[in-house]
Design a protein around this motif. Structure first.
Motif, PDB file in Angstrom:
ATOM      1  N   GLU A 132       0.830  -1.139  -0.041  1.00 27.59           N
ATOM      2  CA  GLU A 132      -0.164  -0.095   0.067  1.00 27.59           C
ATOM      3  C   GLU A 132       0.962   1.133   0.040  1.00 27.59           C
ATOM      4  N   SER A 133       0.347   2.149  -0.638  1.00 27.99           N
ATOM      5  CA  SER A 133       1.174   3.549  -0.874  1.00 27.99           C
ATOM      6  C   SER A 133       0.268   4.725  -0.583  1.00 27.99           C
ATOM      7  N   ILE A 134       0.859   5.522   0.230  1.00 27.09           N
ATOM      8  CA  ILE A 134       0.074   6.915   0.675  1.00 27.09           C
ATOM      9  C   ILE A 134       0.793   8.114   0.322  1.00 27.09           C
ATOM     10  N   GLN A 135       0.365   9.058  -0.225  1.00 23.21           N
ATOM     11  CA  GLN A 135       1.080  10.309  -0.614  1.00 23.21           C
ATOM     12  C   GLN A 135       0.261  11.363   0.113  1.00 23.21           C
ATOM     13  N   LEU A 136       1.267  12.249   1.047  1.00 22.02           N
ATOM     14  CA  LEU A 136       0.651  13.331   1.976  1.00 22.02           C
ATOM     15  C   LEU A 136       1.410  14.818   1.166  1.00 22.02           C
ATOM     16  N   LYS A 137       0.948  15.654   1.573  1.00 20.52           N
ATOM     17  CA  LYS A 137       1.535  16.920   1.253  1.00 20.52           C
ATOM     18  C   LYS A 137       1.818  17.713   2.259  1.00 20.52           C
ATOM     19  N   HIS A 138       3.014  18.589   2.231  1.00 23.29           N
ATOM     20  CA  HIS A 138       3.216  19.461   3.180  1.00 23.29           C
ATOM     21  C   HIS A 138       3.217  20.911   2.736  1.00 23.29           C
ATOM     22  N   ALA A 139       3.286  21.879   3.429  1.00 25.42           N
ATOM     23  CA  ALA A 139       3.233  23.308   3.201  1.00 25.42           C
ATOM     24  C   ALA A 139       4.627  23.885   3.330  1.00 25.42           C
ATOM     25  N   GLY A 140       5.699  22.926   3.335  1.00 24.33           N
ATOM     26  CA  GLY A 140       7.047  23.586   3.392  1.00 24.33           C
ATOM     27  C   GLY A 140       7.650  23.847   2.129  1.00 24.33           C
ATOM     28  N   LEU A 141       9.122  23.849   2.135  1.00 23.92           N
ATOM     29  CA  LEU A 141       9.597  24.021   1.030  1.00 23.92           C
ATOM     30  C   LEU A 141       9.598  22.983  -0.010  1.00 23.92           C
ATOM     31  N   ALA A 142       9.639  23.427  -1.125  1.00 24.70           N
ATOM     32  CA  ALA A 142       9.493  22.430  -2.500  1.00 24.70           C
ATOM     33  C   ALA A 142      10.382  21.441  -2.652  1.00 24.70           C
ATOM     34  N   LYS A 143      11.664  21.653  -2.194  1.00 23.73           N
ATOM     35  CA  LYS A 143      12.880  20.852  -2.263  1.00 23.73           C
ATOM     36  C   LYS A 143      12.575  19.838  -1.301  1.00 23.73           C
ATOM     37  N   GLN A 144      11.848  19.646  -0.164  1.00 25.97           N
ATOM     38  CA  GLN A 144      11.820  18.804   0.910  1.00 25.97           C
ATOM     39  C   GLN A 144      10.752  17.756   0.786  1.00 25.97           C
ATOM     40  N   ALA A 145      11.269  16.666   0.891  1.00 27.03           N
ATOM     41  CA  ALA A 145      10.379  15.465   0.866  1.00 27.03           C
ATOM     42  C   ALA A 145      10.596  14.408   1.672  1.00 27.03           C
ATOM     43  N   MET A 146      10.063  13.151   2.077  1.00 23.54           N
ATOM     44  CA  MET A 146      10.420  12.382   2.991  1.00 23.54           C
ATOM     45  C   MET A 146       9.745  11.051   2.436  1.00 23.54           C
ATOM     46  N   ALA A 147      10.505   9.930   2.370  1.00 23.46           N
ATOM     47  CA  ALA A 147      10.070   8.483   1.923  1.00 23.46           C
ATOM     48  C   ALA A 147       9.992   7.924   3.190  1.00 23.46           C
ATOM     49  N   MET A 148       9.233   7.069   3.611  1.00 22.69           N
ATOM     50  CA  MET A 148       9.076   6.223   4.710  1.00 22.69           C
ATOM     51  C   MET A 148       8.342   4.729   4.302  1.00 22.69           C
ATOM     52  N   THR A 149       8.817   3.843   4.821  1.00 21.11           N
ATOM     53  CA  THR A 149       8.428   2.678   4.695  1.00 21.11           C
ATOM     54  C   THR A 149       8.300   1.890   5.943  1.00 21.11           C
ATOM     55  N   VAL A 150       7.061   1.239   6.060  1.00 18.47           N
ATOM     56  CA  VAL A 150       6.692   0.653   7.431  1.00 18.47           C
ATOM     57  C   VAL A 150       6.260  -0.773   7.454  1.00 18.47           C
ATOM     58  N   TRP A 151       6.591  -1.839   8.314  1.00 18.14           N
ATOM     59  CA  TRP A 151       6.342  -3.068   8.124  1.00 18.14           C
ATOM     60  C   TRP A 151       5.816  -3.278   9.518  1.00 18.14           C
ATOM     61  N   LYS A 152       4.602  -3.914   9.432  1.00 17.35           N
ATOM     62  CA  LYS A 152       3.782  -4.475  10.800  1.00 17.35           C
ATOM     63  C   LYS A 152       4.782  -5.521  11.342  1.00 17.35           C
ATOM     64  N   ALA A 153       5.173  -5.379  12.789  1.00 22.11           N
ATOM     65  CA  ALA A 153       5.830  -6.303  13.402  1.00 22.11           C
ATOM     66  C   ALA A 153       5.157  -6.874  14.593  1.00 22.11           C
ATOM     67  N   ASP A 154       5.820  -7.424  15.463  1.00 22.13           N
ATOM     68  CA  ASP A 154       5.338  -8.008  16.805  1.00 22.13           C
ATOM     69  C   ASP A 154       5.198  -6.793  17.757  1.00 22.13           C
ATOM     70  N   ASP A 155       4.345  -7.075  18.914  1.00 26.54           N
ATOM     71  CA  ASP A 155       4.382  -6.081  20.061  1.00 26.54           C
ATOM     72  C   ASP A 155       5.789  -6.648  20.945  1.00 26.54           C
ATOM     73  N   GLY A 156       6.029  -5.985  22.109  1.00 23.91           N
ATOM     74  CA  GLY A 156       7.076  -6.080  22.764  1.00 23.91           C
ATOM     75  C   GLY A 156       6.962  -6.832  24.021  1.00 23.91           C
ATOM     76  N   TYR A 157       6.138  -7.807  23.994  1.00 21.03           N
ATOM     77  CA  TYR A 157       5.866  -8.818  24.991  1.00 21.03           C
ATOM     78  C   TYR A 157       6.975  -9.810  25.321  1.00 21.03           C
ATOM     79  N   ASP A 158       7.524 -10.297  24.132  1.00 18.74           N
ATOM     80  CA  ASP A 158       8.388 -11.163  24.093  1.00 18.74           C
ATOM     81  C   ASP A 158       9.851 -10.776  23.872  1.00 18.74           C
ATOM     82  N   HIS A 159      10.544 -10.600  24.852  1.00 21.46           N
ATOM     83  CA  HIS A 159      11.680 -10.109  25.183  1.00 21.46           C
ATOM     84  C   HIS A 159      12.743 -10.549  23.693  1.00 21.46           C
ATOM     85  N   ILE A 160      12.694 -11.557  23.541  1.00 24.41           N
ATOM     86  CA  ILE A 160      13.751 -12.396  22.312  1.00 24.41           C
ATOM     87  C   ILE A 160      13.251 -11.674  21.135  1.00 24.41           C
TER      88      ILE A 160
END
Length: 187
Positions: A1-29
């Motif tokens: 899935e891809s989402i594109q958002l807009k910001h009101a800042g400088l035209a030359k600034q952008a961000m690319a971020m990728t997120v993967w679902k992982a597990d919670d922190g209940y298991d120490h290992i």
């Protein structure tokens, strides 16, 4: 899935971020494995995005493994870039994740990722703030004391094979969310 958002800042600034679902922190290992994946991902992002592509100076990788919300956790990769680099940075992140999931983690990378984490643990043992935080939660979260005592051993015991299996679990195309943030001044 891809989402594109807009910001009101400088035209030359952008961000690319990728997120993967992982597990919670209940298991120490599992939580430690996710943290090491994050650290290795950060090393690989620096090599690829800064050194090879010259797209950014300091890419980041994150790991959130909640001990409050069951099932909530994620690993992320992000970088501030210029708008014209968004697609090639996303492609590079995808390539790195796929490589890690298919055995592209070396023993050297594991050692380079683990070392600063272990050094941070040593520093925390000498820091009053760390002890105060641990003591403050000792009664309400007694399991944190055991984690504290076993943290170094848990991180030392994690192998490249375990990390490859974890990467194969998380870094899949159907478990990936790509976020692009681009100036509203860019077409």
């Amino acid at each position: 899935e891809s989402i594109q958002l807009k910001h009101a800042g400088l035209a030359k600034q952008a961000m690319a971020m990728t997120v993967w679902k992982a597990d919670d922190g209940y298991d120490h290992i599992v939580s430690a494995q996710q943290d090491l994946l994050r650290a290795i991902l950060r090393l690989k992002l620096t090599d690829k995005l800064r050194e090879e592509l010259g797209a950014t100076y300091s890419p980041t990788a994150g790991n959130v493994a909640s001990e409050i919300y069951p099932g909530f956790g994620y690993i992320s990769a992000s970088s501030e870039i210029e708008p014209q680099d968004v697609e090639r940075v996303h492609a590079a992140i995808d390539e790195i994740a796929a490589s890690m999931a298919s055995g592209g983690i070396s023993e050297d990378e594991l050692q380079r990722a683990r070392k600063p984490i272990l050094e941070g643990m040593e520093e925390a043992e000498e820091d009053n703030g760390s002890w105060i935080g641990l003591i403050d939660e000792a009664q309400s979260l007694p399991g944190d004391l055991d984690r504290w005592r076993n943290d170094e051993a848990v991180y030392q015991a994690i192998t490249v094979d375990e990390l490859t299996r974890a990467a194969a679990k998380y870094f899949t195309p159907d478990n990936t969310l790509r976020l692009s943030i681009i100036s509203d001044k860019v077409e």
